[in-house]
Design a protein around this motif. Structure first.
Motif, short mmCIF file in Angstrom:
data_model
loop_
_atom_site.label_atom_id
_atom_site.label_comp_id
_atom_site.label_asym_id
_atom_site.label_seq_id
_atom_site.Cartn_x
_atom_site.Cartn_y
_atom_site.Cartn_z
N MET A 1 1.12 -1.35 -0.30
CA MET A 1 -0.23 0.04 0.60
C MET A 1 0.65 1.32 0.55
SD MET A 1 -3.23 1.02 0.14
CE MET A 1 -4.03 2.29 0.52
N LYS A 2 1.99 0.99 0.95
CA LYS A 2 2.62 2.37 0.66
C LYS A 2 3.47 2.80 -0.43
CE LYS A 2 3.73 3.36 5.86
NZ LYS A 2 5.03 3.08 6.76
N LYS A 3 3.78 1.26 -0.39
CA LYS A 3 4.54 1.38 -2.24
C LYS A 3 3.87 2.59 -3.45
CE LYS A 3 7.55 -1.35 -5.80
NZ LYS A 3 8.19 -2.70 -5.44
N THR A 4 2.43 2.07 -3.73
CA THR A 4 1.82 2.93 -4.61
C THR A 4 1.05 3.70 -4.49
OG1 THR A 4 -0.02 1.76 -3.36
CG2 THR A 4 0.43 0.38 -4.98
N TYR A 5 1.69 4.72 -3.07
CA TYR A 5 0.99 6.34 -2.27
C TYR A 5 2.27 6.36 -2.65
CZ TYR A 5 0.70 9.78 1.13
OH TYR A 5 1.04 10.89 1.58
N TRP A 6 3.36 5.84 -2.90
CA TRP A 6 4.52 6.43 -2.93
C TRP A 6 4.64 6.55 -4.29
CZ3 TRP A 6 6.15 10.24 0.43
CH2 TRP A 6 6.07 9.99 1.29
N MET A 7 4.96 5.94 -5.22
CA MET A 7 4.70 5.97 -6.62
C MET A 7 3.93 6.73 -7.38
SD MET A 7 6.97 4.08 -7.93
CE MET A 7 6.52 2.50 -9.55
N SER A 8 2.36 6.46 -6.81
CA SER A 8 1.71 7.79 -7.72
C SER A 8 1.64 9.33 -7.21
CB SER A 8 0.03 6.89 -7.06
OG SER A 8 0.12 7.45 -5.00
N LEU A 9 2.37 9.49 -6.00
CA LEU A 9 2.52 10.43 -5.33
C LEU A 9 3.75 11.04 -5.96
CD1 LEU A 9 2.26 12.92 -3.57
CD2 LEU A 9 4.21 11.73 -2.55
N THR A 10 4.96 10.27 -6.41
CA THR A 10 5.85 10.40 -7.44
C THR A 10 5.82 10.65 -8.96
OG1 THR A 10 7.81 9.18 -6.67
CG2 THR A 10 8.03 9.95 -8.26
N ILE A 12 2.03 12.01 -9.61
CA ILE A 12 1.71 13.40 -9.55
C ILE A 12 2.89 14.72 -9.41
CG2 ILE A 12 -0.15 14.60 -8.48
CD1 ILE A 12 -1.68 12.06 -7.86
N LEU A 13 3.78 14.42 -8.93
CA LEU A 13 4.29 15.63 -8.98
C LEU A 13 5.54 15.57 -9.83
CD1 LEU A 13 6.01 15.05 -5.06
CD2 LEU A 13 4.67 16.69 -6.20
N LEU A 14 5.73 14.73 -10.89
CA LEU A 14 6.61 14.31 -12.26
C LEU A 14 5.24 15.06 -12.56
CD1 LEU A 14 8.16 11.48 -12.11
CD2 LEU A 14 8.85 13.34 -12.46
N LEU A 15 4.25 14.98 -13.11
CA LEU A 15 3.09 15.28 -13.88
C LEU A 15 2.91 17.74 -13.95
CD1 LEU A 15 0.09 12.53 -14.29
CD2 LEU A 15 2.27 13.30 -16.07
N LEU A 16 3.20 17.29 -12.88
CA LEU A 16 2.80 18.76 -11.92
C LEU A 16 4.01 19.45 -12.28
CD1 LEU A 16 0.68 18.26 -8.75
CD2 LEU A 16 -0.18 19.47 -11.33
N GLY A 17 5.34 18.90 -12.79
CA GLY A 17 6.75 19.75 -11.56
C GLY A 17 6.83 20.18 -13.84
N ALA A 18 6.14 19.35 -14.66
CA ALA A 18 6.32 19.60 -16.35
C ALA A 18 5.15 20.57 -16.32
CB ALA A 18 5.73 18.21 -17.02
#
Length: 144
Positions: A1-10, A12-18
């Motif tokens: 669960m924690k792994k999918t949470y951190w992956m989805s957060l990463t 989202i941050l990459l998409l917003l940063g672009a």
């Protein structure tokens, strides 16, 4: 669960940063005030500063003229009557406009053969087409 949470957060941050405005972006421009997004607001410019350019409707006579002094159907009928009166020996009778077609009836006092009538109608058609190129013109020459 924690792994999918951190992956989805990463992700989202990459998409917003672009999504930032870049130097070469076609959606932003750089000027003295820094990077600005392109919009339709005209700030700091007068209309007198803009060069006067011909619009697309003034370049092709077959396009509808959208300017303020655009011709109406009445002015086109008047133009056809004026062309007939000034450039031909005939008398204009009926001039009708239906969409992109103009129907013109002219009268003559001469007795014409069918070949002469066809030649005169073709000549009159060419004259009217040069004067009003936006219409498909149909000409009928009648004897009084």
């Amino acid at each position: 669960m924690k792994k999918t949470y951190w992956m989805s957060l990463t992700v989202i941050l990459l998409l917003l940063g672009a999504c930032g405005a870049e130097e070469d972006s076609m959606f932003s421009r750089n000027d003295q005030e820094g990077t600005q997004f392109v919009d339709n607001d005209v700030v700091g410019h007068n209309e007198e500063d803009w060069p006067t350019a011909r619009t697309q409707t003034n370049q092709n006579p077959n396009f509808i003229d959208l300017s303020e002094n655009q011709p109406t159907l009445g002015t086109d009928v008047d133009k056809a009557r004026e062309t007939i009166a000034e450039l031909t020996p005939y008398e204009a009778d009926e001039v009708w406009i239906n969409g992109g077609q103009m129907w013109v009836t002219v009268h003559t006092n001469k007795n014409l053969t069918s070949v002469t009538r066809d030649n005169e109608e073709a000549e009159l058609h060419d004259t009217l087409t040069r004067a009003l190129p936006r219409y498909k013109i149909h000409v009928e020459l009648k004897e009084k």
